[in-house]
Design a protein around this motif. Sequence first.
Motif, PDB file in Angstrom:
ATOM      1  N   TYR A 467      22.566  26.786  36.376  1.00  0.00           N
ATOM      2  CA  TYR A 467      23.162  27.878  37.158  1.00  0.00           C
ATOM      3  C   TYR A 467      24.565  28.075  36.596  1.00  0.00           C
ATOM      4  CZ  TYR A 467      23.849  30.802  41.317  1.00  0.00           C
ATOM      5  OH  TYR A 467      24.049  31.851  42.163  1.00  0.00           O
ATOM      6  N   TRP A 468      24.787  29.192  35.955  1.00  0.00           N
ATOM      7  CA  TRP A 468      26.072  29.407  35.310  1.00  0.00           C
ATOM      8  C   TRP A 468      27.188  29.411  36.335  1.00  0.00           C
ATOM      9  CZ3 TRP A 468      25.910  33.471  30.791  1.00  0.00           C
ATOM     10  CH2 TRP A 468      25.144  32.944  29.747  1.00  0.00           C
ATOM     11  N   ARG A 469      28.187  28.590  36.060  1.00  0.00           N
ATOM     12  CA  ARG A 469      29.284  28.404  37.002  1.00  0.00           C
ATOM     13  C   ARG A 469      30.068  29.687  37.224  1.00  0.00           C
ATOM     14  NH1 ARG A 469      33.356  23.928  35.260  1.00  0.00           N
ATOM     15  NH2 ARG A 469      31.419  22.755  35.347  1.00  0.00           N
ATOM     16  N   GLY A 470      30.279  30.457  36.152  1.00  0.00           N
ATOM     17  CA  GLY A 470      31.055  31.692  36.306  1.00  0.00           C
ATOM     18  C   GLY A 470      30.388  32.675  37.244  1.00  0.00           C
ATOM     19  N   ILE A 471      29.067  32.809  37.146  1.00  0.00           N
ATOM     20  CA  ILE A 471      28.350  33.722  38.042  1.00  0.00           C
ATOM     21  C   ILE A 471      28.425  33.211  39.481  1.00  0.00           C
ATOM     22  CG2 ILE A 471      26.099  34.687  38.603  1.00  0.00           C
ATOM     23  CD1 ILE A 471      25.401  34.683  35.692  1.00  0.00           C
ATOM     24  N   PHE A 472      28.267  31.895  39.650  1.00  0.00           N
ATOM     25  CA  PHE A 472      28.320  31.341  41.003  1.00  0.00           C
ATOM     26  C   PHE A 472      29.698  31.575  41.631  1.00  0.00           C
ATOM     27  CE2 PHE A 472      29.106  27.851  43.998  1.00  0.00           C
ATOM     28  CZ  PHE A 472      28.006  28.007  44.830  1.00  0.00           C
ATOM     29  N   ASP A 473      30.763  31.324  40.860  1.00  0.00           N
ATOM     30  CA  ASP A 473      32.112  31.550  41.384  1.00  0.00           C
ATOM     31  C   ASP A 473      32.304  33.012  41.783  1.00  0.00           C
ATOM     32  OD1 ASP A 473      32.681  28.917  40.976  1.00  0.00           O
ATOM     33  OD2 ASP A 473      33.939  29.212  39.215  1.00  0.00           O
ATOM     34  N   LEU A 474      31.824  33.926  40.935  1.00  0.00           N
ATOM     35  CA  LEU A 474      31.981  35.347  41.242  1.00  0.00           C
ATOM     36  C   LEU A 474      31.185  35.727  42.481  1.00  0.00           C
ATOM     37  CD1 LEU A 474      33.024  38.146  40.530  1.00  0.00           C
ATOM     38  CD2 LEU A 474      31.114  38.400  38.938  1.00  0.00           C
ATOM     39  N   LEU A 475      29.951  35.226  42.603  1.00  0.00           N
ATOM     40  CA  LEU A 475      29.147  35.527  43.783  1.00  0.00           C
ATOM     41  C   LEU A 475      29.816  35.033  45.050  1.00  0.00           C
ATOM     42  CD1 LEU A 475      25.529  34.763  42.495  1.00  0.00           C
ATOM     43  CD2 LEU A 475      26.400  36.970  43.248  1.00  0.00           C
ATOM     44  N   LEU A 476      30.373  33.839  45.007  1.00  0.00           N
ATOM     45  CA  LEU A 476      31.072  33.337  46.200  1.00  0.00           C
ATOM     46  C   LEU A 476      32.278  34.198  46.521  1.00  0.00           C
ATOM     47  CD1 LEU A 476      30.495  30.828  48.044  1.00  0.00           C
ATOM     48  CD2 LEU A 476      29.081  31.041  46.012  1.00  0.00           C
ATOM     49  N   PRO A 497      42.081  42.363  55.824  1.00  0.00           N
ATOM     50  CA  PRO A 497      41.542  41.563  54.715  1.00  0.00           C
ATOM     51  C   PRO A 497      42.245  41.891  53.405  1.00  0.00           C
ATOM     52  CG  PRO A 497      39.775  42.551  56.007  1.00  0.00           C
ATOM     53  CD  PRO A 497      41.048  43.189  56.462  1.00  0.00           C
ATOM     54  N   PRO A 498      42.463  40.892  52.567  1.00  0.00           N
ATOM     55  CA  PRO A 498      43.152  41.126  51.289  1.00  0.00           C
ATOM     56  C   PRO A 498      42.240  41.822  50.281  1.00  0.00           C
ATOM     57  CG  PRO A 498      42.455  38.844  51.443  1.00  0.00           C
ATOM     58  CD  PRO A 498      42.139  39.466  52.772  1.00  0.00           C
ATOM     59  N   PHE A 499      42.856  42.568  49.380  1.00  0.00           N
ATOM     60  CA  PHE A 499      42.118  43.240  48.315  1.00  0.00           C
ATOM     61  C   PHE A 499      42.117  42.361  47.068  1.00  0.00           C
ATOM     62  CE2 PHE A 499      42.978  46.870  51.020  1.00  0.00           C
ATOM     63  CZ  PHE A 499      41.826  47.633  50.893  1.00  0.00           C
ATOM     64  N   HIS A 500      41.522  41.215  47.158  1.00  0.00           N
ATOM     65  CA  HIS A 500      41.351  40.391  45.972  1.00  0.00           C
ATOM     66  C   HIS A 500      40.198  39.436  46.202  1.00  0.00           C
ATOM     67  CE1 HIS A 500      43.254  36.874  47.869  1.00  0.00           C
ATOM     68  NE2 HIS A 500      44.198  37.677  48.285  1.00  0.00           N
ATOM     69  N   ILE A 501      39.650  38.944  45.094  1.00  0.00           N
ATOM     70  CA  ILE A 501      38.497  38.055  45.141  1.00  0.00           C
ATOM     71  C   ILE A 501      38.965  36.621  44.963  1.00  0.00           C
ATOM     72  CG2 ILE A 501      36.296  37.459  44.064  1.00  0.00           C
ATOM     73  CD1 ILE A 501      36.048  40.303  43.115  1.00  0.00           C
ATOM     74  N   ASP A 502      38.737  35.797  45.970  1.00  0.00           N
ATOM     75  CA  ASP A 502      39.001  34.359  45.861  1.00  0.00           C
ATOM     76  C   ASP A 502      37.708  33.706  45.399  1.00  0.00           C
ATOM     77  OD1 ASP A 502      41.711  34.351  46.751  1.00  0.00           O
ATOM     78  OD2 ASP A 502      40.978  34.758  48.764  1.00  0.00           O
ATOM     79  N   MET A 503      37.602  33.526  44.089  1.00  0.00           N
ATOM     80  CA  MET A 503      36.347  33.039  43.527  1.00  0.00           C
ATOM     81  C   MET A 503      36.222  31.529  43.711  1.00  0.00           C
ATOM     82  SD  MET A 503      35.557  35.306  40.145  1.00  0.00           S
ATOM     83  CE  MET A 503      36.680  34.416  39.095  1.00  0.00           C
ATOM     84  N   GLY A 504      35.022  31.051  43.532  1.00  0.00           N
ATOM     85  CA  GLY A 504      34.762  29.624  43.628  1.00  0.00           C
ATOM     86  C   GLY A 504      34.186  29.228  44.968  1.00  0.00           C
ATOM     87  N   PRO A 505      33.721  28.008  45.076  1.00  0.00           N
ATOM     88  CA  PRO A 505      33.034  27.569  46.289  1.00  0.00           C
ATOM     89  C   PRO A 505      33.949  27.325  47.462  1.00  0.00           C
ATOM     90  CG  PRO A 505      33.241  25.753  44.783  1.00  0.00           C
ATOM     91  CD  PRO A 505      33.744  26.952  44.033  1.00  0.00           C
ATOM     92  N   VAL A 506      35.246  27.104  47.202  1.00  0.00           N
ATOM     93  CA  VAL A 506      36.161  26.674  48.251  1.00  0.00           C
ATOM     94  C   VAL A 506      37.011  27.850  48.708  1.00  0.00           C
ATOM     95  CG1 VAL A 506      37.908  24.982  48.906  1.00  0.00           C
ATOM     96  CG2 VAL A 506      36.239  24.423  47.137  1.00  0.00           C
TER      97      VAL A 506
END
Length: 542
Positions: A467-476, A497-506
């Motif tokens: 499972y590619w980590r970059g895709i998972f971070d983006l999906l989260l 809500p903020p206009f930015h993507i907090d990527m990653g599982p946490v």
Amino acid sequence: MKAGRIVMLVIGSLCALVGLGLLAVAGFAGWVNYQQRDGRYFITPSEQFSANSYALTTPRLDLMTGGGVNDGVPVDFAGSVLLRGSTTDPGKEIFIGIAPRADVAAYLAGVRRTEIVDVRFNPFRALYREVNGASIPSDPAQQNFWAATATGPGEQELTWDLRSGAWAAVVMNADASSPVSVNLQAGARTDLFLPMFIGLLIGGLVMLLIGVPLIVLGAAGLGRGGPGQGGTGSGVPPGYLPAQPGQPYQAGPYPPGAAPGQQNTAAPPGAVAAYAAAPGPQYPVTPGATTPYVYPARLHGYLDPNLSRWMWLVKWFLAIPHCIILFFLWFAFGVVTIVAWFAILFTARYPRSLFNFNAGVIRWNWRVAFYAFSAIGTDAYPPFTLARTDYPADFDVDYPERLSRGLVLVKSWLLAIPHLLIIGVLTGTARTWEYRDGQWEQHGVGISLLGLLVLIAGVILLFTGQYWRGIFDLLLGLNRWIYRVIAYVALMRDEYPPFHIDMGPVDPGELPVPAYAGPAGGPAVGPAVSPGGGDPGGPPRI
């Protein structure tokens, strides 16, 4: 969960759904009744009907009126039909008549005629059936079996009160000549729509008065006592310890039977990644660096280290029981949100039990989405509960002690429009318009961006076992944005809500507060939150 409260919620949802359906039908009946005021009819467009024969006939009266009049209607049916037409040849006169079907068949026996067997008005299309014959019909106006007739030059109009029995309409040239070419309109009306409107309105309101209190009582009972805690109580399952910001995610293959968080560092690179790291002290922040914005609605999800290559293909099917339950939960969620809207408007407070219920519904939905649709990040089946558990995906919202009475009027629809447009791009499909058969038709094309990313991740997992980590971070990150907006639209927080993507599982809200790595004695750097409690660039608090 409490069985009694669940039963109340389900029965209440069913009653409210029936009530809304009855009200929708009542609204249509009321609109139809209003359109019929002052003796008006619902009229079809004027269309040309032509036949190389002596007569045009309709074996069923409902053909010309779009299915509005059926054979065998009761005698006391309060309604009538209208036929209006003229010949396309100005030198001819038209005859329109309605009579019992048996009498029409006897009159036209052996006469070449054309039966209209089907009519479509959008676009117009008429289907005919030719009946051969060698006889010439007699003057139609001289026949005494007609129930209603209209004949003469120019446009003629026939109205007829409905009666039981099998009836047919006949359109001819008044001199019984051939061919027949006419412009026709048909209409219908009934006086039953007013009592139908009143009955449906009363029934719908009664069902809502039964269903809404049951939903609210059931939701309050399920939400009473707090959202529930699982695992360590932080929402992070044991063994799924997040990495600190600024540190790389430690990842590696897991030996059979290994628990999450137990890493085999001797494994070769390129194996399936999972997020695991021991908790550490507050991480230092470079002077002048931007600290993460902590939003009070927090979402996280941790990748299963031993994902099956193929199971994601059937997870949607396995999740059907959850989807059925979520249908009722989301309906109750909408009702509870409306009740909370009034509570906030008058008391500036969101009832705590209702808040916990709505947070639990969002949490349940996220667990199912993480499992089957929006991330396919775990093979562990989601639990059937609103509470927080040790499941590797979780969502929570901080309870606000007070909410703005002014913002509640505009935030869920007006202020949320920019975010809703972005979410529409992330979760919606492309639309195209095509002109076909005289009208514009809308068609969906492809899948959503979120669905495409999940599909790509699934295909890579199927063929490589990774499972590619970059895709998972983006999906989260994308899901985190979506669920923050859901919490805001559901009136659960006033912070924009903020206009930015907090990527990653946490989620940044689950991380320790960073320490300022500046001169000794310097002030600590906290989350970038405006004094009004919202995003520094967001709408002001009302």
